[in-house]
Design a protein around this motif. Structure first.
Motif: not given
Ligand code: HPA
Length: 274
Positions: A134, A185, A191-192, A195, A198-199
């Motif tokens: 990323f 990142l 992050e949200t 996110e 997702m990670l």
């Protein structure tokens, strides 16, 4: 080697003949490790021509050269982050300088957000692998074949022998250590929760804003790399609390004595290796 790196090297060589074996990058809130160094020479980044200067809170911005348990080290007190507005080339410049001075082993430390369910605030984690997909790759551009190949191997970024030594240091000091995959990142936003979900799905155990690009370049130029992360907070959405920079620094302060003991013993073991 770029002119910028060779200018920096010449400047430092003009100040000291010191040859480090181990390079150490100190992460957020962990800067006080420097007090364990028998100092030979200190060089503020701002004294080095065309050198980036760290602006992040908790990051001081100087090289400290000296001995930890008789092992010659160069320590970065304060690192350079991409989110500060520097190019990736600038972010990794200090690593090239430390390697150019003679260091063959790099210890990267950082504070990160914990994603793995087994992590708690204050956990210390040995990095076993990383995800840097990323963030821009700092090696994009012309390759210097004298430094490393155009396409370099990333199948073992974090050296297995160093991981084993770190584990031994942890056992000896009675400091529990976890293991995991670090994902970088760009930041500077945290992050949200989406996110972080997702990670987690793609295999990240912790998330931060620094280390992976540094490890990448260090491998390219042939350094052995070890990484240790302090879980300064649980990542967004994993804990109900909002994330703050103060909490990251506070967790660093709390973990500092343990972290210092671990790194000191680790460096001693690296010195005893040969
Ligand atoms: N996210 C990204 N970087 C970090 C965090 C986090 O939660 N904590 C410390 N560095």
């Amino acid at each position: 080697m770029t002119e910028r790196v060779s200018n920096a090297l010449n400047m430092v060589r003009g100040l000291t003949p010191f040859v480090p074996k181990v390079a150490v990058t100190l992460g957020s809130g962990l800067g006080n490790f420097a007090k364990n160094i028998r100092v030979e020479c200190e060089i503020p980044y701002r004294d080095i021509p065309e050198f980036p200067v760290s602006t992040a809170p908790g990051h001081d911005g100087r090289f400290i050269l000296g001995y930890v348990e008789d092992v010659p080290v160069i320590c970065m007190k304060g690192r350079i982050h991409y989110y500060e507005g520097y190019s990736m080339e600038e972010v990794v410049l200090p690593l090239r300088l430390m390697a150019g001075l003679g260091a063959d082993t790099l210890i990267l430390t950082n504070a990160s957000g914990g994603i793995n369910d087994s992590y708690q605030v204050g956990s210390l984690v040995i990095l076993t692998d990383q995800i840097a997909s990323f963030v821009p790759n700092p090696l994009i551009g012309k390759n210097d074949a004298e430094e490393g190949p155009r396409f370099h191997d990333m199948s073992a970024v974090y050296d297995k022998d160093l991981q084993a030594l770190l584990k031994k240091a942890g056992e000896e000091e009675n400091i529990p250590l976890k293991e995991g995959v670090y994902c970088q990142l760009t930041g500077p936003s945290f992050e949200t929760p989406a996110e972080i979900r997702m990670l987690k799905t793609i295999g990240a155990d912790m998330v931060g804003m620094s280390t992976a690009v540094e490890a990448n370049v260090a491998r390219h130029i042939g350094l052995r790399v070890a990484g240790v992360s302090l879980i300064s907070n649980l990542a967004s959405g994993i804990s109900k609390e909002k994330l703050s920079e103060e909490d990251v620094i506070l967790a660093g302060k709390e973990a500092e004595p343990r972290f210092e003991r671990l790194i000191k013993t680790f460096i001693k073991k690296i010195g005893e290796e040969e």
